[in-house]
Design an enzyme around this catalytic site. Structure first.
Site, PDB file in Angstrom:
ATOM      1  N   MET A  13      -9.658   3.400  12.052  1.00 11.68           N
ATOM      2  CA  MET A  13     -10.427   4.634  12.199  1.00 11.68           C
ATOM      3  C   MET A  13     -11.714   4.556  11.373  1.00 11.68           C
ATOM      4  O   MET A  13     -12.312   5.574  11.038  1.00 11.68           O
ATOM      5  CB  MET A  13      -9.588   5.855  11.800  1.00 11.68           C
ATOM      6  CG  MET A  13      -8.441   6.125  12.738  1.00 11.68           C
ATOM      7  SD  MET A  13      -7.861   7.828  12.763  1.00 11.68           S
ATOM      8  CE  MET A  13      -7.359   8.060  11.071  1.00 11.68           C
ATOM      9  N   GLY A  14     -12.127   3.320  11.042  1.00 16.66           N
ATOM     10  CA  GLY A  14     -13.355   3.154  10.284  1.00 16.66           C
ATOM     11  C   GLY A  14     -13.145   3.374   8.797  1.00 16.66           C
ATOM     12  O   GLY A  14     -12.026   3.293   8.303  1.00 16.66           O
ATOM     13  N   HIS A  70     -12.186  -0.756   4.200  1.00 17.25           N
ATOM     14  CA  HIS A  70     -12.052  -1.222   2.820  1.00 17.25           C
ATOM     15  C   HIS A  70     -11.386  -2.591   2.844  1.00 17.25           C
ATOM     16  O   HIS A  70     -11.142  -3.166   3.915  1.00 17.25           O
ATOM     17  CB  HIS A  70     -11.273  -0.215   1.973  1.00 17.25           C
ATOM     18  CG  HIS A  70      -9.961   0.200   2.564  1.00 17.25           C
ATOM     19  ND1 HIS A  70      -8.904  -0.668   2.723  1.00 17.25           N
ATOM     20  CD2 HIS A  70      -9.532   1.401   3.057  1.00 17.25           C
ATOM     21  CE1 HIS A  70      -7.878  -0.031   3.267  1.00 17.25           C
ATOM     22  NE2 HIS A  70      -8.233   1.224   3.483  1.00 17.25           N
ATOM     23  N   ALA A  71     -11.087  -3.119   1.660  1.00 12.07           N
ATOM     24  CA  ALA A  71     -10.543  -4.484   1.575  1.00 12.07           C
ATOM     25  C   ALA A  71      -9.222  -4.629   2.315  1.00 12.07           C
ATOM     26  O   ALA A  71      -8.889  -5.722   2.785  1.00 12.07           O
ATOM     27  CB  ALA A  71     -10.369  -4.879   0.110  1.00 12.07           C
ATOM     28  N   HIS A 128      -8.429  -3.210   5.257  1.00 14.46           N
ATOM     29  CA  HIS A 128      -8.795  -3.502   6.651  1.00 14.46           C
ATOM     30  C   HIS A 128      -9.313  -4.931   6.788  1.00 14.46           C
ATOM     31  O   HIS A 128      -8.982  -5.640   7.744  1.00 14.46           O
ATOM     32  CB  HIS A 128      -9.895  -2.545   7.126  1.00 14.46           C
ATOM     33  CG  HIS A 128      -9.510  -1.105   7.151  1.00 14.46           C
ATOM     34  ND1 HIS A 128     -10.042  -0.188   6.280  1.00 14.46           N
ATOM     35  CD2 HIS A 128      -8.659  -0.420   7.951  1.00 14.46           C
ATOM     36  CE1 HIS A 128      -9.538   1.005   6.549  1.00 14.46           C
ATOM     37  NE2 HIS A 128      -8.691   0.895   7.551  1.00 14.46           N
ATOM     38  N   ARG A 152      -8.782   7.465   2.159  1.00 17.83           N
ATOM     39  CA  ARG A 152      -8.710   8.763   1.469  1.00 17.83           C
ATOM     40  C   ARG A 152      -8.996   8.653  -0.028  1.00 17.83           C
ATOM     41  O   ARG A 152      -9.328   9.650  -0.668  1.00 17.83           O
ATOM     42  CB  ARG A 152      -7.323   9.382   1.673  1.00 17.83           C
ATOM     43  CG  ARG A 152      -6.982   9.671   3.128  1.00 17.83           C
ATOM     44  CD  ARG A 152      -5.549  10.157   3.285  1.00 17.83           C
ATOM     45  NE  ARG A 152      -5.139  10.161   4.675  1.00 17.83           N
ATOM     46  CZ  ARG A 152      -5.364  11.159   5.534  1.00 17.83           C
ATOM     47  NH1 ARG A 152      -5.989  12.238   5.110  1.00 17.83           N
ATOM     48  NH2 ARG A 152      -4.965  11.087   6.780  1.00 17.83           N
ATOM     49  N   GLN A 193       4.265   3.700  10.498  1.00 18.41           N
ATOM     50  CA  GLN A 193       3.390   3.539  11.658  1.00 18.41           C
ATOM     51  C   GLN A 193       3.580   2.171  12.292  1.00 18.41           C
ATOM     52  O   GLN A 193       3.618   2.048  13.530  1.00 18.41           O
ATOM     53  CB  GLN A 193       1.929   3.716  11.229  1.00 18.41           C
ATOM     54  CG  GLN A 193       0.916   3.408  12.306  1.00 18.41           C
ATOM     55  CD  GLN A 193      -0.502   3.594  11.818  1.00 18.41           C
ATOM     56  OE1 GLN A 193      -1.022   4.692  11.876  1.00 18.41           O
ATOM     57  NE2 GLN A 193      -1.123   2.533  11.328  1.00 18.41           N
TER      58      GLN A 193
END
Length: 280
Positions: free
Chosen positions: A32-33, A36-37, A39, A189, A155
């Protein structure tokens, strides 16, 4: 050089079909954009496994049960493309909303069992939104492999079950959680925490790992979990939404770690909801 940003499904499929005709394996990293590291570690794993890598960026409204949370979610497409540039990604797919949910869209993918507790119970409809959008991204990209972080372990299991049940020919690969130096699981977040909040949040992982050690030694979850919740609150958290010991395979609730298990937590700090999990 930044990868091309594709917004239309037809353009995505034209590129993807050319790769398949050339005999190349394709990976997808759904995001979802606000990269960060964590991803980027998924992108690295995808690059190592496949010839072509598609990173998708889509802030999916159907998985937010809180409109304020959706409105506050960071949107950093330009910065994300810059972060991806060193990794040699072949495409960034940022679909226009009508490419995912066209007018009249009326279908929902719902996964029972592994989606019912924890995040599923606390965020009604969340996993229906996740399963629906991920099913669409799997089918749109036609990828051979998809890469997800174990930070969102529930998830990961939901997505695996969905792909298996719907016969989508894709391998869903789980990759280790990437953490800050304090042990805090990296999350988009986290940027909403103050400096003081970030320091307090670092206490969550050590408390979890201490609890996991006690459970691995044969301890009973009920008293140990109660003590761990108290420690989380004492560290400055405002609320512990859940702290659960579950079977690692099907997420059934456990009293003891008598089989491969995981600890899961969701806790609030400075109005930010943080989740984490560790293996037992």
């Amino acid at each position: 050089m930044t990868a091309p940003i594709i917004r239309q499904l037809a353009a995505l499929r034209a590129k993807r079909n050319a790769w398949i005709r050339a005999g190349e394996r394709v990976a997808v990293v759904p995001t979802m954009g606000a990269l960060h590291a964590g991803h980027l570690s998924l992108v690295e794993a995808a690059k190592a496994a496949c010839d072509r890598v598609i990173v998708t960026i889509f802030v999916n409204p159907k998985q937010f049960n809180n409109p304020e949370d959706l409105a506050n979610y960071p949107r950093t497409e330009h910065d994300d493309a810059i972060k991806l540039a060193p990794y040699g990604v072949d495409m960034i797919y940022v679909p226009d909303p009508d490419q995912i949910y066209p007018d009249g869209f009326a279908s929902t993918v719902s996964v029972a069992g592994v989606a019912d507790q924890m995040e599923g119970a606390c965020r009604p409809g969340h996993f229906d939104g996740v399963a629906t959008v991920v099913a669409k991204l799997f089918l749109q990209t036609g990828a051979h492999q998809a890469f997800f972080g174990e930070k969102d372990y529930q998830q990961l299991l939901v997505v695996r079950r969905m792909a298996r049940d719907l016969d989508i020919p894709i391998q869903v690969v789980g990759c280790p959680t990437v953490r800050e130096a304090s042990g805090l699981a990296m999350s988009s977040r986290n940027m909403r925490l103050s400096a003081a909040g970030t320091a307090q949040a670092g206490a969550l992982h050590p408390i979890l790992t201490k609890l996991a050690t006690a459970l691995a030694a044969g301890g009973d979850f009920t008293p140990l979990g109660t003590a761990a919740e108290a420690a989380i609150l004492a560290a400055g958290f405002d609320e512990v939404e859940y702290l659960s010991l579950c079977c690692a395979e099907d997420l059934s609730t456990l009293d003891r770690a008598d089989r491969p298990a995981r600890l899961f937590v969701a806790a609030w700090l400075e109005g930010v909801r943080l989740i984490d999990n560790v293996a037992v």
